[in-house]
Design an enzyme around this catalytic site. Structure first.
Site, PDB file in Angstrom:
ATOM      1  N   ARG A 102       0.669  -1.369  -0.386  1.00  0.00           N
ATOM      2  CA  ARG A 102       0.312  -0.109   0.123  1.00  0.00           C
ATOM      3  C   ARG A 102       0.710   0.904   0.033  1.00  0.00           C
ATOM      4  O   ARG A 102       1.910   1.456   1.285  1.00  0.00           O
ATOM      5  CB  ARG A 102      -1.136  -0.032   1.227  1.00  0.00           C
ATOM      6  CG  ARG A 102      -1.593   1.045   1.659  1.00  0.00           C
ATOM      7  CD  ARG A 102      -2.537   1.068   2.643  1.00  0.00           C
ATOM      8  NE  ARG A 102      -4.182   0.416   1.992  1.00  0.00           N
ATOM      9  CZ  ARG A 102      -4.853   0.729   2.435  1.00  0.00           C
ATOM     10  NH1 ARG A 102      -5.227   1.442   3.862  1.00  0.00           N
ATOM     11  NH2 ARG A 102      -6.428  -0.019   2.181  1.00  0.00           N
ATOM     12  N   HIS A 129      -7.259   1.045  -5.989  1.00  0.00           N
ATOM     13  CA  HIS A 129      -7.287   0.214  -5.304  1.00  0.00           C
ATOM     14  C   HIS A 129      -8.302  -1.250  -5.833  1.00  0.00           C
ATOM     15  O   HIS A 129      -9.515  -1.596  -5.082  1.00  0.00           O
ATOM     16  CB  HIS A 129      -8.389   0.815  -4.413  1.00  0.00           C
ATOM     17  CG  HIS A 129      -8.308  -0.220  -3.037  1.00  0.00           C
ATOM     18  ND1 HIS A 129      -7.654  -0.670  -2.393  1.00  0.00           N
ATOM     19  CD2 HIS A 129      -8.973   0.346  -1.479  1.00  0.00           C
ATOM     20  CE1 HIS A 129      -7.894  -0.884  -1.086  1.00  0.00           C
ATOM     21  NE2 HIS A 129      -8.406  -0.331  -1.055  1.00  0.00           N
ATOM     22  N   GLN A 132      -9.778  -3.565  -3.236  1.00  0.00           N
ATOM     23  CA  GLN A 132     -11.301  -2.806  -2.372  1.00  0.00           C
ATOM     24  C   GLN A 132     -12.089  -3.607  -3.469  1.00  0.00           C
ATOM     25  O   GLN A 132     -13.636  -4.338  -3.204  1.00  0.00           O
ATOM     26  CB  GLN A 132     -11.301  -1.279  -2.292  1.00  0.00           C
ATOM     27  CG  GLN A 132     -12.662  -1.170  -1.802  1.00  0.00           C
ATOM     28  CD  GLN A 132     -12.919  -1.693  -0.452  1.00  0.00           C
ATOM     29  OE1 GLN A 132     -12.254  -1.655   0.597  1.00  0.00           O
ATOM     30  NE2 GLN A 132     -14.085  -2.272  -0.045  1.00  0.00           N
ATOM     31  N   ASP A 220     -17.280   7.817  -1.625  1.00  0.00           N
ATOM     32  CA  ASP A 220     -15.754   7.480  -1.260  1.00  0.00           C
ATOM     33  C   ASP A 220     -15.163   9.366  -0.131  1.00  0.00           C
ATOM     34  O   ASP A 220     -16.322  10.073  -0.776  1.00  0.00           O
ATOM     35  CB  ASP A 220     -14.891   7.407  -1.796  1.00  0.00           C
ATOM     36  CG  ASP A 220     -13.774   7.011  -1.119  1.00  0.00           C
ATOM     37  OD1 ASP A 220     -13.156   7.012   0.013  1.00  0.00           O
ATOM     38  OD2 ASP A 220     -12.038   6.881  -2.140  1.00  0.00           O
ATOM     39  N   CYS A 260     -16.184   2.188   0.744  1.00  0.00           N
ATOM     40  CA  CYS A 260     -14.922   1.360   1.139  1.00  0.00           C
ATOM     41  C   CYS A 260     -14.808   1.523   2.969  1.00  0.00           C
ATOM     42  O   CYS A 260     -14.196   0.883   3.371  1.00  0.00           O
ATOM     43  CB  CYS A 260     -14.209   1.321   0.249  1.00  0.00           C
ATOM     44  SG  CYS A 260     -13.813   2.985   0.448  1.00  0.00           S
ATOM     45  N   ARG A 288     -13.196  -8.860   1.713  1.00  0.00           N
ATOM     46  CA  ARG A 288     -12.591  -7.686   1.626  1.00  0.00           C
ATOM     47  C   ARG A 288     -11.479  -9.336   1.829  1.00  0.00           C
ATOM     48  O   ARG A 288     -10.876 -10.020   0.838  1.00  0.00           O
ATOM     49  CB  ARG A 288     -11.992  -6.533   2.596  1.00  0.00           C
ATOM     50  CG  ARG A 288     -12.471  -5.261   1.744  1.00  0.00           C
ATOM     51  CD  ARG A 288     -11.577  -4.820   0.713  1.00  0.00           C
ATOM     52  NE  ARG A 288     -10.311  -5.060   0.722  1.00  0.00           N
ATOM     53  CZ  ARG A 288      -9.673  -3.660   1.077  1.00  0.00           C
ATOM     54  NH1 ARG A 288     -10.365  -2.851   1.688  1.00  0.00           N
ATOM     55  NH2 ARG A 288      -8.190  -3.646   1.101  1.00  0.00           N
TER      56      ARG A 288
HETATM   57  N1  NVA Z   1     -10.063   7.110  -1.336  1.00  0.00           N
HETATM   58  C1  NVA Z   1      -9.673   6.629  -0.009  1.00  0.00           C
HETATM   59  C2  NVA Z   1      -9.361   5.262   0.117  1.00  0.00           C
HETATM   60  C3  NVA Z   1      -9.575   4.848   1.508  1.00  0.00           C
HETATM   61  C4  NVA Z   1      -9.678   2.652   1.746  1.00  0.00           C
HETATM   62  C5  NVA Z   1      -7.694   6.637  -0.107  1.00  0.00           C
HETATM   63  O1  NVA Z   1      -7.437   7.273  -0.532  1.00  0.00           O
HETATM   64  O2  NVA Z   1      -7.609   7.465   0.854  1.00  0.00           O
HETATM   65  N1   CP Z   2     -11.073   0.292   2.632  1.00  0.00           N
HETATM   66  C1   CP Z   2      -9.742  -0.027   2.640  1.00  0.00           C
HETATM   67  O1   CP Z   2      -8.998  -0.104   2.119  1.00  0.00           O
HETATM   68  O2   CP Z   2      -9.648  -0.484   4.276  1.00  0.00           O
HETATM   69  P1   CP Z   2      -8.238   0.465   5.420  1.00  0.00           P
HETATM   70  O3   CP Z   2      -7.820   1.674   4.892  1.00  0.00           O
HETATM   71  O4   CP Z   2      -8.860   0.599   6.935  1.00  0.00           O
HETATM   72  O5   CP Z   2      -7.462  -0.333   4.808  1.00  0.00           O
END
Ligand code: NVA
Ligand code: CP
Length: 301
Positions: A102, A129, A132, A220, A260, A288
């Site tokens: 990540r 993502h 997800q 989101d 998400c 997930r």
């Molecule tokens: N768009 C959000 C998704 C988190 C799972 C982010 O990148 O923070």
């Molecule tokens: N939706 C998602 O990826 O959650 P986290 O940021 O908690 O992993």
């Protein structure tokens, strides 16, 4: 399939293959049928951003598959002190059987795959993502029975989530409509991708137009991880881009809501709508685990 870097790289058949396996693994887990398919294998998990769901579901997933997972925070790794990804990739490839990462730039994930010699899974970048959205697609089929002919809607930022949802929805035969504020639309790359699906994709700056006759509505946060400094400005720009009663009233009566998570109640979604659709949203979060286990089995077994 060698890696999971984006959903674009998967054919419709590969996508359905993962989702079918995810359903099977979920069934087996519910029925206490063990599936130690990755016995003796180790997944490294590099996190350059926070996580609740991704970290826990990958870690539990590897455990349930008979393997183990290592949580590698970039704060502790030498990456955090500037060791190049090319070297990290080549070193970790000699210890591990798979890497999940990540991070910010999509290029880092691509480089990890390019320079390493083991499967790499994208667990969120600024661009996409995919893990997800595999869970989201799994949840849609659970609640709706299929994909063909459904209208998927995304309300908000043209961000990583929007990018992956657009790709996943179009590949599986759903119509896709996205409403974003001016200046926050999805990138040209995704708009070009959508051109391969004439008549199936709509982009607008009006949430009510997008939400009309929706079967599934996604949203989101206004400011994603790494955009904390823009939070104030985004709060203003995204005014009106909210999943609320008024918006739900123009969607189909049995329209699902997906998020998400984490959610910012009363920003992108009202507390009322969130709680009304909590069982769909938390099933999505549970999925997930099952969807990622399917990915790990496809890549590492
Ligand atoms: N768009 C959000 C998704 C988190 C799972 C982010 O990148 O923070
Ligand atoms: N939706 C998602 O990826 O959650 P986290 O940021 O908690 O992993």
């Amino acid at each position: 399939m060698k890696h999971l870097l984006t959903l674009e790289q998967l054919s419709k058949e590969e996508l359905l293959d993962i989702l079918n396996l995810a359903d099977q693994l979920k069934f087996e887990k519910k029925n206490k049928i063990p599936h130690p398919i990755l016995k003796g294998k180790t997944l490294g998990m590099i996190f350059q951003k926070s996580s609740t769901r991704t970290r826990v579901s990958f870690e539990v997933g590897m455990h349930e598959l008979g393997g183990q997972a290592l949580f590698l925070s970039s704060r502790d790794l030498q990456i955090g002190r500037g060791e190049p990804i090319q070297d990290t990739a080549r070193v970790l490839s000699r210890y591990l059987d798979g890497i999940m990462i990540r991070t910010f730039a999509q290029k880092e994930v691509e480089d990890l795959a390019k320079f390493g010699s083991i499967p790499v899974v994208n667990a969120l970048t600024d661009y996409c993502h995919p893990c997800q959205v595999l869970a989201d697609l799994m949840t849609i089929r659970e609640f709706k029975g299929g994909y063909e002919g459904l209208k998927c809607v995304f309300i908000g930022d043209g961000n990583n989530m929007a990018n992956s949802i657009i790709v996943g929805a179009l590949k599986l035969g759903m119509k896709m409509s996205i409403a974003s504020p001016k200046g926050y639309e999805v990138c040209e790359h995704i708009q070009d991708f959508a051109k391969n699906y004439p008549g199936m994709f709509e982009m607008t700056n009006d949430p009510m137009v997008a939400a009309k006759d929706a079967d599934v509505i996604f949203t989101d946060v206004y400011a994603s991880m790494g955009q904390e400094g823009e939070a104030k400005e985004r709060l203003k720009a995204f005014k009106g881009f909210q999943v609320n009663r008024q918006l739900m009233n123009v969607a189909h009566k049995d329209c699902m809501v997906q998020h998400c998570l984490p959610a910012h109640r009363e920003e992108e979604i009202t507390n009322e709508i969130f709680e009304e659709h909590a069982n769909e949203i938390f099933e999505e979060a549970e999925n997930r685990l099952h969807a990622q286990k399917a990915v790990l089995v496809k890549l590492m077994s």
